[in-house]
Design a protein around this motif. Sequence first.
Motif, PDB file in Angstrom:
ATOM      1  N   HIS A  65     -15.991 -10.614  10.900  1.00 39.33           N
ATOM      2  CA  HIS A  65     -14.759 -11.160  10.319  1.00 39.33           C
ATOM      3  C   HIS A  65     -13.527 -10.396  10.825  1.00 39.33           C
ATOM      4  CE1 HIS A  65     -12.121 -12.864   7.203  1.00 39.33           C
ATOM      5  NE2 HIS A  65     -11.614 -11.653   7.118  1.00 39.33           N
ATOM      6  N   THR A  89     -20.750 -12.816  10.239  1.00 35.37           N
ATOM      7  CA  THR A  89     -19.759 -12.394   9.274  1.00 35.37           C
ATOM      8  C   THR A  89     -19.842 -10.872   9.207  1.00 35.37           C
ATOM      9  OG1 THR A  89     -18.908 -12.690   7.013  1.00 35.37           O
ATOM     10  CG2 THR A  89     -21.320 -12.632   7.283  1.00 35.37           C
ATOM     11  N   PHE A 109     -18.487 -12.695   2.617  1.00 29.14           N
ATOM     12  CA  PHE A 109     -19.656 -12.768   3.491  1.00 29.14           C
ATOM     13  C   PHE A 109     -20.538 -13.969   3.121  1.00 29.14           C
ATOM     14  CE2 PHE A 109     -19.614  -7.817   3.947  1.00 29.14           C
ATOM     15  CZ  PHE A 109     -18.432  -7.903   4.665  1.00 29.14           C
ATOM     16  N   GLU A 112     -19.021 -17.266   4.257  1.00 35.33           N
ATOM     17  CA  GLU A 112     -19.101 -17.516   5.691  1.00 35.33           C
ATOM     18  C   GLU A 112     -20.535 -17.795   6.139  1.00 35.33           C
ATOM     19  OE1 GLU A 112     -15.114 -15.450   7.438  1.00 35.33           O
ATOM     20  OE2 GLU A 112     -16.995 -14.340   7.732  1.00 35.33           O
ATOM     21  N   ILE A 117     -16.970 -20.505   8.437  1.00 32.95           N
ATOM     22  CA  ILE A 117     -16.014 -19.460   8.786  1.00 32.95           C
ATOM     23  C   ILE A 117     -14.620 -20.070   8.856  1.00 32.95           C
ATOM     24  CG2 ILE A 117     -15.301 -17.832  10.571  1.00 32.95           C
ATOM     25  CD1 ILE A 117     -18.285 -17.658  11.383  1.00 32.95           C
ATOM     26  N   ALA A 124     -22.054 -18.532   9.664  1.00 29.24           N
ATOM     27  CA  ALA A 124     -22.597 -17.316  10.271  1.00 29.24           C
ATOM     28  C   ALA A 124     -24.091 -17.230  10.010  1.00 29.24           C
ATOM     29  CB  ALA A 124     -21.891 -16.091   9.714  1.00 29.24           C
TER      30      ALA A 124
END
Length: 302
Positions: A65, A89, A109, A112, A117, A124
């Motif tokens: 990220h 992520t 997290f 994502e 995302i 991810a």
Amino acid sequence: MAVVRTVLGDVAPEDLGVCDAHDHLFIRSAMLPPGQELDDYDAAVQEATLYADAGGQSVIQWTPHGLGRRADLLPKVSEETGVKLVAATGLHRAEHYAELPTEDLAELFVRELTEGIGDSQVRAGLIKIASGFHGLDEHTSWVLDAAAEAQRATGAPIGIHHELGTGADAVLDRLEGHGVPPDRIVLGHLNRFPDHQVHQVHQELAARGAFLAFDGPSRGNHATDWRMVDCLAALVETGYADHLLLGGDTTTARARLATGEGPGMPYLLTNLRPRLTRRLGEDVVGQIFVTNPARAFATDWK
């Protein structure tokens, strides 16, 4: 049923094929010199095409990220080159950021991993985090704890950047203490700490059930990369071939083969794989490039 979460959707583990288990097609960081960031779509396609031409079939991109992952472009790169891509992520070390996230990290997290995302629909398939040098500083502990919470909520694998290859035992202790299974953990950059007891250290980590990722050869770590083959051989000889992963970790424009000076992503297959085959045999090399990544990055997603 365990699947690998790629940028084009979930695939069966065996569909990964020959895998670069740690690399970057896109990355921007406050630590990179001007002009060395990876943010050019055409260059990414050229590099991935050369990798595919060498026999590569998938790449696990460890860019986390906030560092220019370009989730909007990753599906296009995958479609154009035929290379399966896994996005990440997570969060890197603090010095890579001009500004750190203020929202709850575990929630970020999980979102994502399960929803997408940013504004994209790209999910991810890996949580990438980073340790401190020989230990866990405040930032590292904050990110590790969030990663553990997200892993328990989703089942996702966690990949760790170990600063100069150090601190892996402390990271493994903390993650396991939070209930993360060791076979969901990929300990990265271990070839960067080849002291006289390195083989014993690596064997102890593998014995605990974690995957061990060796990256390179790379410009930044050439001083230790030349010992990587010996480290791998020692682990194979002591029964840990099924714990090993290899990646190129291309992090600068200069390091690309297609548009820079190399060695680039194809080097794993054009140069390193033949050396490993001569030293370790075809069956072991097949484990490292095909079988082990399929196990390391496949998840029964929750």
